[in-house]
Design a protein around this motif. Structure first.
Motif, short mmCIF file in Angstrom:
data_model
loop_
_atom_site.label_atom_id
_atom_site.label_comp_id
_atom_site.label_asym_id
_atom_site.label_seq_id
_atom_site.Cartn_x
_atom_site.Cartn_y
_atom_site.Cartn_z
N VAL A 76 0.55 -1.03 -0.06
CA VAL A 76 -0.48 -0.06 -0.10
C VAL A 76 0.93 1.17 -0.27
O VAL A 76 0.44 1.87 -1.02
N TYR A 77 1.96 1.16 0.50
CA TYR A 77 2.40 2.20 0.87
C TYR A 77 3.74 2.63 -0.67
O TYR A 77 4.00 3.76 -1.04
N LEU A 78 4.10 1.79 -1.09
CA LEU A 78 5.29 1.52 -1.67
C LEU A 78 3.81 2.66 -3.17
O LEU A 78 4.91 3.02 -4.20
N MET A 79 2.86 1.30 -3.35
CA MET A 79 2.45 1.74 -4.34
C MET A 79 2.02 3.73 -4.29
O MET A 79 1.81 4.44 -5.70
N LEU A 80 1.45 3.98 -3.22
CA LEU A 80 1.25 5.78 -2.77
C LEU A 80 2.39 6.07 -3.20
O LEU A 80 2.63 7.30 -4.25
N TYR A 81 3.42 5.95 -3.67
CA TYR A 81 4.85 6.54 -3.07
C TYR A 81 5.21 6.53 -4.46
O TYR A 81 5.83 7.69 -5.30
N SER A 82 4.93 5.38 -5.38
CA SER A 82 5.01 5.45 -6.96
C SER A 82 4.09 6.74 -7.42
O SER A 82 4.16 6.96 -8.86
N GLY A 83 3.19 7.36 -6.47
CA GLY A 83 2.00 8.49 -7.53
C GLY A 83 0.82 6.89 -8.27
O GLY A 83 1.00 8.58 -9.20
N ALA A 84 0.77 6.31 -8.22
CA ALA A 84 -0.11 5.42 -8.56
C ALA A 84 -1.40 5.27 -7.68
O ALA A 84 -2.87 5.17 -8.39
N GLY A 85 -1.96 6.76 -6.55
CA GLY A 85 -2.63 5.88 -5.69
C GLY A 85 -2.71 5.03 -4.49
O GLY A 85 -1.81 4.81 -4.75
N LEU A 141 13.23 8.60 -6.50
CA LEU A 141 12.17 8.52 -8.11
C LEU A 141 12.11 9.10 -9.61
O LEU A 141 12.84 10.47 -9.47
N THR A 142 11.85 7.87 -10.46
CA THR A 142 11.97 8.45 -11.33
C THR A 142 11.09 7.64 -12.63
O THR A 142 9.98 7.38 -12.11
N PRO A 143 10.48 8.65 -13.42
CA PRO A 143 8.97 7.40 -14.77
C PRO A 143 9.57 5.98 -14.17
O PRO A 143 8.41 5.84 -13.94
N VAL A 144 10.71 5.72 -14.97
CA VAL A 144 11.28 4.71 -14.93
C VAL A 144 10.59 4.14 -13.47
O VAL A 144 9.95 2.95 -13.44
N LEU A 145 11.66 4.22 -12.67
CA LEU A 145 11.04 3.36 -10.89
C LEU A 145 9.33 3.56 -11.00
O LEU A 145 9.71 2.86 -9.50
N ARG A 146 9.08 5.03 -10.88
CA ARG A 146 7.26 4.93 -10.60
C ARG A 146 7.20 3.39 -11.14
O ARG A 146 5.78 3.13 -9.72
N VAL A 147 7.10 3.51 -12.84
CA VAL A 147 6.54 1.50 -13.06
C VAL A 147 6.83 0.82 -12.14
O VAL A 147 6.27 -0.43 -11.91
N VAL A 148 8.37 0.51 -12.12
CA VAL A 148 8.82 -0.61 -11.40
C VAL A 148 8.44 -0.42 -9.65
O VAL A 148 7.97 -1.85 -9.40
N TYR A 149 8.05 0.42 -9.24
CA TYR A 149 7.55 0.18 -7.84
C TYR A 149 5.97 0.00 -8.23
O TYR A 149 5.96 -0.93 -7.63
N PHE A 150 5.10 0.81 -8.62
CA PHE A 150 3.75 -0.07 -9.11
C PHE A 150 4.21 -1.78 -9.08
O PHE A 150 2.55 -2.19 -8.12
N LEU A 151 4.67 -1.66 -10.25
CA LEU A 151 4.30 -3.45 -10.77
C LEU A 151 4.55 -3.84 -9.05
O LEU A 151 4.31 -5.09 -8.57
N ILE A 152 5.46 -3.24 -9.09
CA ILE A 152 6.72 -4.48 -7.50
C ILE A 152 5.24 -4.31 -6.34
O ILE A 152 4.82 -5.46 -5.66
N SER A 153 4.32 -2.90 -5.94
CA SER A 153 3.26 -2.88 -4.91
C SER A 153 2.17 -3.49 -5.59
O SER A 153 1.68 -4.82 -4.77
N PHE A 154 2.10 -3.74 -6.75
CA PHE A 154 0.63 -4.24 -7.24
C PHE A 154 0.70 -6.10 -7.08
O PHE A 154 -0.16 -6.94 -6.86
#
Length: 255
Positions: free
Chosen positions: A87-96, A168-181
């Protein structure tokens, strides 16, 4: 358990291995598994129906190896750590954030005197209190869910200590979202199978559906929409914009 299924049902060990894949035993009869019939108690975990064939008592051959058992208590500990991390990593990624967690999140943004983990814990406590008021009695299982919720909230603050330091970079945001999901999906799967008290935010719609005698899907959908409505209203009123709702919110709703 004597041969042929005679004797008290408690003499049999819990169903396991081949006869117990989803099966149970009542009065010495294996039901619901791959085989059915009078069971025999055997050396080692599990029990098997009489005359089941090779690999079973009376059928000849070696007994199949016992299945590995994953303790529900251990799974519950993993759930508290894994779900709070996701939950926290997804929030940090900016994906909500998930619709249920969006309420304590927006409150923590409006009133930052307390951490997100603390507001999550307080929100979950209020949900447990509402359930007890509706039940008009003390329910021990609700107290256990309350303790799980406390652990979940505390772990969110622990994860925040190191996740907030990640680049935080655009690519890392996607990576963080995929890991969190992926982590959240695994955590939900464990929660559904551990057969132990679940986090209050998951317990609330399930129990409310029972109390109101309404379909779970209907209650869950309305509860999620209610949480999102509260989040949007508070966000617009106090922060002059929408916070915490994004693509991750949609994905969480589909899990």
């Amino acid at each position: 358990m004597t041969r042929g299924g005679r004797g008290p049902a408690s003499a049999c060990l819990p169903c396991g291995n081949f006869c117990g894949r989803g099966g149970k035993q009542h009065d010495g009869i294996c039901t619901g598994g791959l085989f059915a019939g009078p069971c025999h108690r055997v050396a080692g975990p599990g029990h098997y129906p009489a005359g089941a064939g090779p690999g079973f008592p009376g059928g000849g051959g070696a007994l199949p190896p016992p299945r590995r058992v994953f303790r529900g208590e251990f799974a519950l500990c993993i759930i508290a750590v894994l779900n709070s991390f996701a939950v926290y990593l997804m929030l940090y990624s900016g994906a909500g954030i998930s619709s249920i967690s969006s309420v304590p999140y927006i409150i923590s943004e409006v009133l930052p005197v307390l951490s997100l983990g603390t507001w999550t814990y307080l929100f979950q406590t209020s949900l447990v209190a509402v359930l007890m008021l509706l039940r008009r009695k003390f329910v021990p299982s609700y107290l256990l869910a309350f303790l799980v919720g406390f652990a979940f909230g505390e772990m969110m603050d622990v994860h925040a200590l190191w996740i907030d330091k990640l680049p935080l970079t655009p690519v890392l945001r996607v990576v963080y979202f995929l890991i969190s999901f992926a982590a959240l999906t695994l955590g939900i799967a464990l929660s559904n199978h551990c057969k132990l008290p679940i986090i209050p935010t998951d317990l609330f719609p399930r129990e409310l559906a029972v109390i109101l005698n309404k379909p779970y899907k209907t209650v869950k959908t309305r509860f999620d929409l209610g949480c999102l409505t509260v989040t949007v209203v508070l966000s617009l009123l106090f922060l002059h914009g929408i916070r915490g709702i994004g693509i991750g919110t949609v994905f969480c709703a589909l899990v």
